[in-house]
Scaffold this motif. Structure first.
Motif, PDB file in Angstrom:
ATOM      1  N   PRO A  60      31.789  47.967  33.435  1.00 56.69           N
ATOM      2  CA  PRO A  60      32.072  48.700  34.677  1.00 56.69           C
ATOM      3  C   PRO A  60      33.519  48.471  35.115  1.00 56.69           C
ATOM      4  N   ASP A  61      33.979  49.325  35.988  1.00 51.23           N
ATOM      5  CA  ASP A  61      35.325  49.179  36.559  1.00 51.23           C
ATOM      6  C   ASP A  61      35.447  47.799  37.228  1.00 51.23           C
ATOM      7  N   GLN A  62      36.524  47.103  36.929  1.00 51.22           N
ATOM      8  CA  GLN A  62      36.711  45.745  37.454  1.00 51.22           C
ATOM      9  C   GLN A  62      37.848  45.680  38.481  1.00 51.22           C
ATOM     10  N   THR A  63      38.263  46.829  38.974  1.00 47.38           N
ATOM     11  CA  THR A  63      39.372  46.851  39.932  1.00 47.38           C
ATOM     12  C   THR A  63      39.048  45.972  41.143  1.00 47.38           C
ATOM     13  N   GLY A  64      40.011  45.147  41.516  1.00 49.24           N
ATOM     14  CA  GLY A  64      39.822  44.289  42.689  1.00 49.24           C
ATOM     15  C   GLY A  64      39.211  42.946  42.359  1.00 49.24           C
ATOM     16  N   ARG A  65      38.779  42.761  41.114  1.00 47.35           N
ATOM     17  CA  ARG A  65      38.165  41.480  40.739  1.00 47.35           C
ATOM     18  C   ARG A  65      39.182  40.629  39.986  1.00 47.35           C
ATOM     19  N   ARG A  84      41.110  34.361  45.388  1.00 42.82           N
ATOM     20  CA  ARG A  84      39.759  34.886  45.177  1.00 42.82           C
ATOM     21  C   ARG A  84      39.488  34.815  43.669  1.00 42.82           C
ATOM     22  N   VAL A  85      38.374  34.191  43.280  1.00 41.33           N
ATOM     23  CA  VAL A  85      38.017  34.151  41.855  1.00 41.33           C
ATOM     24  C   VAL A  85      36.590  34.685  41.705  1.00 41.33           C
ATOM     25  N   ASP A  86      36.464  35.813  41.018  1.00 39.55           N
ATOM     26  CA  ASP A  86      35.151  36.438  40.803  1.00 39.55           C
ATOM     27  C   ASP A  86      34.478  35.895  39.546  1.00 39.55           C
ATOM     28  N   LEU A  87      35.312  35.654  38.520  1.00 37.60           N
ATOM     29  CA  LEU A  87      34.751  35.271  37.216  1.00 37.60           C
ATOM     30  C   LEU A  87      35.509  34.078  36.666  1.00 37.60           C
ATOM     31  N   LEU A  88      34.767  33.058  36.258  1.00 32.02           N
ATOM     32  CA  LEU A  88      35.373  31.966  35.489  1.00 32.02           C
ATOM     33  C   LEU A  88      34.753  32.031  34.102  1.00 32.02           C
ATOM     34  N   ILE A  89      35.588  32.295  33.107  1.00 33.31           N
ATOM     35  CA  ILE A  89      35.076  32.403  31.737  1.00 33.31           C
ATOM     36  C   ILE A  89      35.555  31.191  30.954  1.00 33.31           C
ATOM     37  N   ASN A  90      34.618  30.264  30.738  1.00 28.27           N
ATOM     38  CA  ASN A  90      34.904  29.008  30.036  1.00 28.27           C
ATOM     39  C   ASN A  90      34.849  29.268  28.540  1.00 28.27           C
ATOM     40  N   ASN A  91      35.988  29.712  28.011  1.00 26.23           N
ATOM     41  CA  ASN A  91      36.048  30.115  26.604  1.00 26.23           C
ATOM     42  C   ASN A  91      36.733  29.077  25.716  1.00 26.23           C
ATOM     43  N   ALA A  92      37.727  28.366  26.248  1.00 24.62           N
ATOM     44  CA  ALA A  92      38.559  27.504  25.383  1.00 24.62           C
ATOM     45  C   ALA A  92      37.720  26.469  24.653  1.00 24.62           C
ATOM     46  N   VAL A 147      32.665  33.971  46.811  1.00 17.60           N
ATOM     47  CA  VAL A 147      32.753  35.374  46.386  1.00 17.60           C
ATOM     48  C   VAL A 147      31.381  35.886  45.955  1.00 17.60           C
ATOM     49  N   PRO A 148      30.790  36.811  46.722  1.00 21.84           N
ATOM     50  CA  PRO A 148      29.480  37.342  46.320  1.00 21.84           C
ATOM     51  C   PRO A 148      29.577  37.990  44.939  1.00 21.84           C
ATOM     52  N   GLY A 149      28.575  37.744  44.106  1.00 16.62           N
ATOM     53  CA  GLY A 149      28.559  38.348  42.770  1.00 16.62           C
ATOM     54  C   GLY A 149      29.417  37.613  41.751  1.00 16.62           C
ATOM     55  N   SER A 150      29.929  36.440  42.131  1.00 15.59           N
ATOM     56  CA  SER A 150      30.772  35.704  41.187  1.00 15.59           C
ATOM     57  C   SER A 150      29.923  35.083  40.077  1.00 15.59           C
ATOM     58  N   ARG A 151      30.588  34.837  38.947  1.00 12.03           N
ATOM     59  CA  ARG A 151      29.865  34.303  37.784  1.00 12.03           C
ATOM     60  C   ARG A 151      30.688  33.241  37.061  1.00 12.03           C
ATOM     61  N   ALA A 204      22.809  30.065  46.042  1.00 11.09           N
ATOM     62  CA  ALA A 204      24.204  30.509  45.968  1.00 11.09           C
ATOM     63  C   ALA A 204      24.277  31.946  45.466  1.00 11.09           C
ATOM     64  N   ALA A 205      25.388  32.596  45.810  1.00 10.52           N
ATOM     65  CA  ALA A 205      25.601  33.979  45.353  1.00 10.52           C
ATOM     66  C   ALA A 205      26.290  34.005  43.983  1.00 10.52           C
ATOM     67  N   THR A 206      26.580  32.818  43.462  1.00 13.75           N
ATOM     68  CA  THR A 206      27.229  32.709  42.145  1.00 13.75           C
ATOM     69  C   THR A 206      26.152  32.487  41.094  1.00 13.75           C
ATOM     70  N   ILE A 207      26.329  33.080  39.901  1.00 14.42           N
ATOM     71  CA  ILE A 207      25.387  32.787  38.820  1.00 14.42           C
ATOM     72  C   ILE A 207      26.113  32.159  37.635  1.00 14.42           C
ATOM     73  N   SER A 208      25.322  31.444  36.822  1.00 14.36           N
ATOM     74  CA  SER A 208      25.841  30.807  35.602  1.00 14.36           C
ATOM     75  C   SER A 208      25.142  31.439  34.404  1.00 14.36           C
ATOM     76  N   VAL A 209      25.942  31.926  33.462  1.00 14.60           N
ATOM     77  CA  VAL A 209      25.415  32.627  32.285  1.00 14.60           C
ATOM     78  C   VAL A 209      26.104  32.059  31.045  1.00 14.60           C
TER      79      VAL A 209
END
Ligand SMILES: NC(=O)c1ccc[n+]([C@@H]2O[C@H](COP(=O)([O-])OP(=O)(O)OC[C@H]3O[C@@H](n4cnc5c(N)ncnc54)[C@H](OP(=O)(O)O)[C@@H]3O)[C@@H](O)[C@H]2O)c1
Length: 310
Positions: A9-14, A86-94, A133-137, A191-196
């Protein structure tokens, strides 16, 4: 139906923070997210590499941040630099695999320190920003190798003998134990944050850079005619973490990766991880040990007491 880039989906603003985004899967993740309008912070241990990657992305929304997950000081200053963001997504990739035994300044085995402890600590220090941030992951990248992993709690740092595969597989099992325990705590705290969690299958990246010449050769795109069944290109491998981060149908506590028996290649679907990864005692034990070793406590999402056996 295959989940592809057209499903993003469009991620504008995130805003997404992607660790290890200068190359490989992290770079592809950053590319896919910036192309859909997100601001992406490339959190990398080598700022020169990060800046080159940001300029390759060619997006005004690609930013860089110094983050060495093997250094507690760097983790804390990176988190401080993001204060107020503002942080919507933290992607723990390293992450990586290390053929030879090495330790951090704290004496922690480098694979475990980078792939798990650093990821744990950085997530803990970023948590307040995510919770706001609501919807953060939080998306944590594991590996199919987690299936071969066991947690050696008596010798987490391989002081009694190093086996690089065991060290890597343990760290990738740890990624899942962490992701699922984080999910439980976030849920209990409403919490409004989820872990995936996600895994990329096998992807042609720089992952084999410290491995044998044979492994490095097999990972090269030129070997595609021979290795097509074993590994895919990073643009496809990165889709698992991207799906975990942006697909509206994703729920906390889930795991995404290539489907099928081998899970080597393919577009991401919801999959199951090993039995060991769902062991709630191991999840709690790893969490407590990680808090002790890193000094980072997730105080806003404390654990509820474990159900008693009797
Ligand atoms: N490729 C695969 O087949 C495969 C399979 C299963 C799981 N994975 C997982 O996918 C993730 C990404 O791997 P990849 O294949 O993209 O490998 P890669 O091309 O080697 O990229 C790894 C990234 O992690 C960064 N990194 C390593 N140590 C770090 C540290 N101490 N602090 C911060 N960043 C650090 C690297 O930075 P530098 O460039 O500065 O070293 C690089 O940006 C890893 O978690 C890996 O375990 C990959």
């Amino acid at each position: 139906m295959r989940w592809t880039t057209s499903n993003i989906p469009d991620q504008t603003g995130r805003t997404a923070v992607v660790t290890g985004a200068n190359t490989g899967l992290g770079y592809e993740t950053a590319r896919l997210l910036t192309e859909k309008g997100a601001t992406v912070i490339l959190a990398c241990r080598d700022l020169a590499k990060a800046r080159r990657a940001a300029s390759r992305l060619g997006s005004p929304r690609a930013r860089t941040l110094h983050l060495d997950l093997a250094s507690p000081g760097s983790i804390r200053s990176a988190a401080r630099e993001l204060e107020g963001e503002r942080v919507d997504l933290l992607i723990n990739n390293a992450g990586g695999i290390r053929p030879r035994h090495a330790v951090t300044g704290e004496g922690f085995e480098l694979t475990f320190a980078t792939n798990h402890l650093g990821t744990f600590a950085f997530t803990g220090l970023m948590l307040e920003r995510l919770l706001a941030v609501p919807g953060s992951r939080v998306v944590t990248v594991s590996s199919i190798g987690h299936r071969r992993g066991t947690m050696n709690f008596e010798d987490l740092h391989f002081e009694r003998g190093y086996d690089y595969q065991k060290a890597y597989f343990q760290s990738k099992l740890a990624n899942l134990l962490f992701s699922y325990e984080l999910h439980r705590r976030l849920t209990e705290a409403e919490a409004a944050t989820i872990s995936v969690a996600a895994h990329p299958g096998n992807a042609r990246t720089e992952f084999g850079r410290d491995m044998s010449p044979f492994v490095r050769l097999m990972m090269r795109p030129v070997m595609r005619p021979l290795t097509w069944w074993l590994m895919h290109d990073p643009e496809v491998g990165a889709l698992a973490a991207v799906r975990a981060a942006v697909d509206p149908s994703v729920r906390g506590g889930e795991f995404y990766g290539p489907p099928g028996r081998s899970q080597f290649t393919g577009h991401p679907e919801r999959i199951e991880s090993s039995l060991a990864s769902y062991d709630a005692d191991a999840q709690r034990r790893l969490w407590a040990e990680s808090e002790r070793l890193t000094g980072v406590v997730f105080s806003s999402i404390p654990a509820r007491p474990a159900p008693s056996a009797g």
